[in-house]
Write a protein that holds these residues in place. Structure first.
Motif, PDB file in Angstrom:
ATOM      1  N   GLY A  99      64.360  93.710  28.950  1.00  0.00           N
ATOM      2  CA  GLY A  99      63.362  94.748  29.165  1.00  0.00           C
ATOM      3  C   GLY A  99      61.943  94.318  28.870  1.00  0.00           C
ATOM      4  O   GLY A  99      61.004  95.061  29.125  1.00  0.00           O
ATOM      5  N   ARG A 100      61.759  93.112  28.333  1.00  0.00           N
ATOM      6  CA  ARG A 100      60.412  92.611  28.042  1.00  0.00           C
ATOM      7  C   ARG A 100      60.089  91.359  28.840  1.00  0.00           C
ATOM      8  O   ARG A 100      59.265  90.552  28.432  1.00  0.00           O
ATOM      9  N   HIS A 101      60.744  91.183  29.969  1.00  0.00           N
ATOM     10  CA  HIS A 101      60.537  89.986  30.761  1.00  0.00           C
ATOM     11  C   HIS A 101      59.474  90.166  31.837  1.00  0.00           C
ATOM     12  O   HIS A 101      59.166  89.235  32.564  1.00  0.00           O
ATOM     13  N   ARG A 102      58.888  91.345  31.953  1.00  0.00           N
ATOM     14  CA  ARG A 102      57.745  91.578  32.843  1.00  0.00           C
ATOM     15  C   ARG A 102      56.575  92.025  31.976  1.00  0.00           C
ATOM     16  O   ARG A 102      56.724  92.886  31.121  1.00  0.00           O
ATOM     17  N   TRP A 103      55.408  91.446  32.219  1.00  0.00           N
ATOM     18  CA  TRP A 103      54.261  91.824  31.410  1.00  0.00           C
ATOM     19  C   TRP A 103      52.971  91.670  32.203  1.00  0.00           C
ATOM     20  O   TRP A 103      52.931  91.062  33.254  1.00  0.00           O
ATOM     21  N   VAL A 104      51.920  92.265  31.655  1.00  0.00           N
ATOM     22  CA  VAL A 104      50.604  92.240  32.282  1.00  0.00           C
ATOM     23  C   VAL A 104      49.640  91.517  31.350  1.00  0.00           C
ATOM     24  O   VAL A 104      49.693  91.676  30.132  1.00  0.00           O
ATOM     25  N   ASP A 105      48.778  90.708  31.933  1.00  0.00           N
ATOM     26  CA  ASP A 105      47.703  90.032  31.208  1.00  0.00           C
ATOM     27  C   ASP A 105      46.415  90.728  31.626  1.00  0.00           C
ATOM     28  O   ASP A 105      45.921  90.525  32.740  1.00  0.00           O
ATOM     29  N   PHE A 106      45.889  91.568  30.757  1.00  0.00           N
ATOM     30  CA  PHE A 106      44.714  92.371  31.095  1.00  0.00           C
ATOM     31  C   PHE A 106      43.470  91.509  31.233  1.00  0.00           C
ATOM     32  O   PHE A 106      43.287  90.536  30.502  1.00  0.00           O
ATOM     33  N   ALA A 107      42.603  91.879  32.167  1.00  0.00           N
ATOM     34  CA  ALA A 107      41.378  91.129  32.423  1.00  0.00           C
ATOM     35  C   ALA A 107      40.290  91.482  31.411  1.00  0.00           C
ATOM     36  O   ALA A 107      39.466  90.642  31.066  1.00  0.00           O
ATOM     37  N   GLN A 108      40.285  92.723  30.928  1.00  0.00           N
ATOM     38  CA  GLN A 108      39.243  93.161  30.005  1.00  0.00           C
ATOM     39  C   GLN A 108      39.671  92.960  28.559  1.00  0.00           C
ATOM     40  O   GLN A 108      40.862  92.965  28.240  1.00  0.00           O
ATOM     41  N   HIS A 109      38.693  92.827  27.695  1.00  0.00           N
ATOM     42  CA  HIS A 109      38.979  92.663  26.266  1.00  0.00           C
ATOM     43  C   HIS A 109      39.474  93.969  25.656  1.00  0.00           C
ATOM     44  O   HIS A 109      40.445  93.976  24.913  1.00  0.00           O
ATOM     45  N   ASN A 110      38.819  95.073  25.964  1.00  0.00           N
ATOM     46  CA  ASN A 110      39.255  96.390  25.493  1.00  0.00           C
ATOM     47  C   ASN A 110      40.128  97.005  26.575  1.00  0.00           C
ATOM     48  O   ASN A 110      39.636  97.614  27.509  1.00  0.00           O
ATOM     49  N   TYR A 111      41.417  96.847  26.439  1.00  0.00           N
ATOM     50  CA  TYR A 111      42.343  97.301  27.474  1.00  0.00           C
ATOM     51  C   TYR A 111      43.145  98.497  26.989  1.00  0.00           C
ATOM     52  O   TYR A 111      43.279  98.745  25.797  1.00  0.00           O
ATOM     53  N   HIS A 112      43.656  99.255  27.964  1.00  0.00           N
ATOM     54  CA  HIS A 112      44.552 100.371  27.688  1.00  0.00           C
ATOM     55  C   HIS A 112      45.444 100.574  28.908  1.00  0.00           C
ATOM     56  O   HIS A 112      45.224 100.003  29.976  1.00  0.00           O
ATOM     57  N   ALA A 113      46.451 101.401  28.741  1.00  0.00           N
ATOM     58  CA  ALA A 113      47.500 101.529  29.755  1.00  0.00           C
ATOM     59  C   ALA A 113      47.015 102.099  31.081  1.00  0.00           C
ATOM     60  O   ALA A 113      47.621 101.833  32.116  1.00  0.00           O
ATOM     61  N   SER A 114      45.953 102.880  31.100  1.00  0.00           N
ATOM     62  CA  SER A 114      45.518 103.472  32.364  1.00  0.00           C
ATOM     63  C   SER A 114      44.816 102.454  33.264  1.00  0.00           C
ATOM     64  O   SER A 114      44.434 102.783  34.377  1.00  0.00           O
TER      65      SER A 114
END
Length: 138
Positions: free
Chosen positions: A56-71
């Motif tokens: 269940g943790r084998h897909r992930w996102v690498d956020f582009a911004q430093h201050n990130y959130h789920a939206s």
């Protein structure tokens, strides 16, 4: 907890710089296949090796911004991350063919920022602060 062998494998696959960035942002050493990028610049990855990742943790996102959130994750990528869809949006034929022209582009939630929605109000206030009236003494 990240094992030492898994950490060493990750450093060899992604490099020291990317490994250090992952440890600072997500607190885990991950390496996987690049699946795509969204309009915000977020990168999405998947690791299908069942012995390296927790189920269940084998897909992930690498956020582009430093201050990130789920939206900041668009709905099509969210459905892939949560295993609602099998294929990522760039490879999913249903997602490629379903783009209604009336639908507005995805925008992150701006609540709590300067860009938040504030309705225009024309009604008078029900409660007003008391202002004392002073008169000059004779």
């Amino acid at each position: 907890m990240v094992s030492l062998l898994r950490t060493v494998r990750s450093i060899r696959r992604v490099g020291v710089r990317e490994w250090w960035r992952q440890m600072q942002y997500i607190g885990d050493a991950k390496s996987g296949t690049y699946m795509g990028k969204d309009q915000f610049g977020n990168r999405y990855f998947e690791n299908t090796n069942q012995y390296e990742e927790i189920p269940g943790r084998h897909r992930w996102v690498d956020f582009a911004q430093h201050n990130y959130h789920a939206s900041q994750v668009p709905p099509e990528w969210h459905s892939w991350l949560q295993h609602i869809r099998l294929n990522p949006p760039p490879q999913d034929p249903v997602m490629l063919n379903s783009s209604p022209p009336w639908q507005a582009p995805w925008v992150e939630n701006l609540t709590g920022t300067r860009g938040a929605y504030r309705p225009y109000n024309t009604a008078t206030r029900k409660i007003s602060a008391w202002e004392p009236k002073t008169a000059a003494r004779a």
